[in-house]
Write an enzyme that holds these catalytic residues in place. Sequence first.
Site, short mmCIF file in Angstrom:
data_model
loop_
_atom_site.label_atom_id
_atom_site.label_comp_id
_atom_site.label_asym_id
_atom_site.label_seq_id
_atom_site.Cartn_x
_atom_site.Cartn_y
_atom_site.Cartn_z
CB SER A 14 -0.89 0.08 1.11
OG SER A 14 -0.17 -0.19 2.59
CG ASP A 179 1.13 10.65 7.92
OD1 ASP A 179 1.61 9.77 8.35
OD2 ASP A 179 0.95 10.56 6.83
CG HIS A 182 2.32 7.41 5.15
ND1 HIS A 182 1.11 8.07 5.48
CD2 HIS A 182 2.02 6.51 4.43
CE1 HIS A 182 0.13 7.46 4.98
NE2 HIS A 182 0.77 6.33 4.22
#
Length: 249
Positions: A14, A179, A182
């Site tokens: 992802s 964040d 990530h």
Amino acid sequence: MVGPARPQFVLFGSSIVQFSFKEEGWGAILAEIYSRKADIVVRGYSGWNSRRAVQVLDQVFPKDAAVQPSLVIVYFGGNDALDPYPGGFGPHVPLPEYTENMRRIGLHLKSLSEKTRVIFLSVPPVNEEMIVECDKKHETCRLYSEACLGVCRELGLKGVDLWNAIQQKPDWMTTCFLDGTHFTKEGSKMVAKEILKVLREAEWEPSLHWKELPTEFDEDSPYYPVRPVNTSNTYFDNTYTEWELSPSF
């Protein structure tokens, strides 16, 4: 069809994979270390969960491909571990289904070739205070991480325990995430080091560790700048050997 001389490493996952070349990411680190040794191919899909991944396995990794990857590094689970949305929409995948999906991914990749090696990256921890766009719990990520590693043990795959590895850094909550989810370049460096540790210690034939792979066109050339001894790779080798083995950075 003659296959490429270099091994092919595919990163499948992802956004942790899609963004792995940003901010000095872990994919970029691997690409630099394996420059002239292996081709790093990114198959990252932001927002995807394991349910979506199993739907396209045959398209991303066809069993009848003329050349199969030497290594596939897989990351799914961060989106699966998000809290479910009302009405059942969103990326959340229940833990039992996630476990089965990862099992299906592992079995498919193992079936590609006797020489295709697989590494799963488990779900890392999160800094809940930094996350503003979704609901993801630190403890839930631990459960998905353990499920991923359980599949690795079951199928005989290599697994990187990102949940515990990231938390070894004392200030991980503030230095490892952009964040809350990530990775910063510091977080990515930890991911890359854990992957390289697996590659260094794996008893695979042939070895896929960067020090063991031949360097493409490594022979001396009359076009090199004139100097007493060709030391073109000495700095590179020493730098990454020290970096990879260093306990901290």
